[in-house]
Write an enzyme that holds these catalytic residues in place. Structure first.
Site: not given
Ligand code: MG
Length: 493
Positions: A44-45, A84, A88, A137, A139, A162, A240, A292-293, A313
Site C-alpha cells: 500500500d503506497d 486505495c 483495489r 486490507k 477497503h 486504511s 501506508h 496499489d499506488n 499518490k
Molecule cells: Mg494506497
C-alpha cells in the site's frame, strides 16, 4: 448445479489431455490438472523506486529482489487510479475502477462498496475449485454486504479500510475536531475475522504487530490448503501511514521507520515463499507482487520514492500510477526477464482466467490477457493503450506505447511544498494542468511537452480518448459513459 464440459488443452505446459467438469471436487481437479496456486501480494503506497531491484537505497529487500531475479520485473505497470479503494476495485474486477463505480478511498462511514454483482478474481477462480483467503486490507466497503466473504473469499482476517482511519494522532493522542474533523469522528479501527469485529487497533504498538500477524495467517492458509488449488490475497496495510515495524525490524535499516517497514514487508514475502517451498508448492505457484499506488510524498521521511517519476499518490502523473510489479512462476516465466511493455492491474483477472481456463465475467471488463508478456514473447503487445482516470471519473491522460497525452485538468501537487516529517503530513497544493504530450521513452519524468512536434500523435490519442469518453465517461467534460455501472449501496448504516 451447472456443469460445463471442457476439452483440455496443454494448459501452460503442465496439463495432460482429458476432459473435466467445471465444478468437480477441487482436490481431484487439482491432481488431474495441476492448476497453479495464486499468491497475490499488494503493498500500500509503495512507490516505483521502493525496492532495491527498482533502485531503492539505505535498506534491503533481498526476498523481493530474488523474486524478481527468478521471474519477471515489469517497468511499465499501472494501477487504475492512484488511490486505495479505486485501485483495489480495479485489481479484483479487471475493470477500470470508474466502470464499477468505485472512486477515491472509501471512509468508515461510506454507504457504498464493490457491487456484489461484480465478479472478483476469487469468484472467477472459485468456478475452477479454488479456495480463496484474504489477509489484511480490504477497503471495498465496510458494510457486511460488501465484505470479502460476500465477494468470493472463504477466509478474511484484517482491516476493512486504511490504517490511518482511526481517531489517533501519530503521538498516540486522540485527535480533536480542531486538529482533524474527520479523524475526531472516526469509529474504532476494527480488526475483522470473517464478518465480525474481534479487536480494536488502538496504539502504534498494535500497528507494529500487523505485518507479522497476517503473515502468520498467510502461512497457516498455505498449510491448510496445500492439497487444493488456492488463491491467497495479501493486501498489506503498509507502508501506508502511520507506519511502524515490529521489534524484529525496528532500527534495522539506515532509512528510519520507513526502511524498517519495507524490510519487514520483504521478510513477510520471504515467509510466504518459504511456506510454499516447505510444502512442495514452489513449482506450481504463480506469485505476484505489486503496489496499489505511488508514494504519499507529503509524508516526507515516512513516504516512499517514485524513483524519479513525476509526483505521487493522488495524481495521474507517472509517480502516482506506475508501480513495481514482479511475477514468479517456475517453468513458465523465464528467470531474469524484464518487461518494458505496458501492463496493468486490470489485466490480472483475465490473465488468471486464461491460465486456469475459467470463464470471464459476464459483465464487460477492461483487462487483457498478458500471459504472453509474462512468458517472454518479445513480439507480444497485448496492451498498447492505457487510460489515466482520476477523481472518480475524470479522464486526465491517455497513453499509447511510448506516448502520453495529458488533458487539461485540476490536480493535486506536491511540488513547491516542504514535506512533513516523522508521521505528520506536509501541505499539498492544487494546480491547473495544461494539455501536453510526453514521450515516455526519453522523458519518463514528464517534463518536456512535444505536442507541437507531433500533431499526428496528438490526433491519434485524442481519438482514443473520445472513444473512451463515450464508453466510460469523463467528469472533466461532463460526459456520462454508456457502459459505467453503479457501486453497491446500502441505505442505512
Ligand atoms: Mg494506497
Amino acid at each position: 448445479m451447472k456443469t460445463e464440459k471442457l476439452t483440455c488443452m496443454s494448459l501452460c505446459g503442465f496439463l495432460t489431455v482429458s476432459s473435466i467438469q467445471a465444478n468437480e471436487p477441487a482436490e481431484r481437479d487439482y491432481k488431474q490438472k495441476q492448476l497453479p496456486n495464486i499468491v497475490l501480494i499488494l503493498a500500500d503506497d509503495l512507490g516505483y523506486g521502493d525496492l532495491n531491484c527498482y533502485g531503492a537505497t539505505r535498506y534491503t529487500t533481498p526476498n523481493l529482489d530474488r523474486l524478481a531475479h527468478s521471474g519477471v520485473r515489469f517497468t511499465n505497470f499501472y494501477v487504475s487510479q492512484a488511490v486505495c479503494s479505486a485501485s483495489r476495485a480495479a485489481l479484483l474486477t479487471g475493470c477500470y475502477s470508474n466502470r464499477v463505480g468505485i472512486g477515491g478511498a472509501l471512509f468508515p462511514n461510506s454507504l457504498i462498496g464493490l457491487n456484489p454483482q461484480e465478479e472478483t478474481i476469487a469468484e472467477i477462480l472459485k468456478k475452477r475449485g479454488y479456495s480463496s483467503g484474504i489477509f489484511w486490507k480490504w477497503h471495498l466497503g465496510y458494510q457486511r454486504e460488501f465484505l470479502p466473504l460476500q465477494q468470493g473469499f472463504e477466509e478474511y482476517f484484517g482491516l476493512p479500510y486504511s490504517n490511518d482511519m482511526w481517531k489517533y494522532n501519530i503521538d498516540g493522542s486522540v485527535a480533536t475536531p480542531k486538529q482533524n474533523k474527520n479523524k475526531a469522528n472516526y469509529p474504532p479501527l476494527p480488526l475483522i475475522e470473517g464478518n465480525e469485529s474481534v479487536k480494536e487497533i488502538v496504539t502504534m504498538d498494535d500497528q507494529a504487530q500487523l505485518t507479522t500477524m497476517y503473515t502468520d495467517r498467510a502461512v497457516s492458509f498455505i498449510e491448510k490448503h496445500k492439497k487444493n488449488p488456492f488463491f491467497l490475497y495479501l493486501p498489506h496495510s503498509m507502508p501506508h501511514v502511520p507506519i511502524a515495524a515490529s521489534d524484529k525490524f525496528k532500527g534495522k535499516s539506515e532509512q528510519g521507520v520507513y526502511g524498517d517497514v519495507l524490510m519487514e514487508i520483504d521478510w513477510s514475502v520471504g515467509q510466504v515463499l518459504e511456506a510454499l517451498e516447505k510444502n512442495g508448492l514452489t513449482e506450481n505457484t504463480l506469485v505476484i507482487f505489486v503496489s496499489d499506488n505511488g508514494p504519499w510524498l507529503n509524508f516526507g521521511n515516512h513516504a516512499g520514492s517514485a524513483g524519479g517519476l513525476r509526483e505521487g499518490k493522488g495524481t495521474s502523473w507517472e509517480g502516482g500510477q506506475r508501480v513495481p510489479c514482479i511475477m514468479k512462476w517456475p517453468g513458465r516465466i523465464p528467470e531474469g526477464l524484464v518487461c518494458n511493455k505496458i501492463a496493468a492491474t486490470i489485466d490480472v483477472l483475465p490473465t488468471l482466467a486464461n491460465i486456469v481456463e475459467a470463464p470471464l465475467p459476464t459483465r464487460k471488463i477492461d483487462g487483457v490477457n498478458i500471459l504472453s508478456l509474462m512468458t517472454g514473447d518479445q513480439k507480444a503487445n497485448p496492451r498498447e493503450v492505457f487510460l489515466y482516470y482520476y477523481n472518480s471519473n475524470c479522464l486526465e491522460a491517455v497513453r499509447k506505447n511510448q506516448w502520453k497525452l495529458v488533458f487539461a485538468h485540476q490536480s493535486q501537487t506536491y511540488e513547491g511544498f516542504a514535506p512533513g516529517k516523522d508521521g505528520v503530513g506536509g501541505k499539498t497544493g492544487n494546480v491547473q494542468v495544461e494539455p501536453a504530450l510526453y514521450d515516455l521513452r526519453r522523458d519518463p519524468g514528464e517534463r518536456y511537452d512535444v505536442k507541437d512536434l507531433n500533431p499526428e500523435i496528438v490526433a491519434e490519442l485524442t481519438k482514443i480518448a473520445d472513444e473512451a469518453r463515450a464508453d466510460l465517461g469523463d467528469g472533466i467534460l461532463n460526459i456520462k459513459g454508456a457502459n459505467v455501472r453503479e457501486p453497491g449501496r446500502v441505505s442505512v448504516q
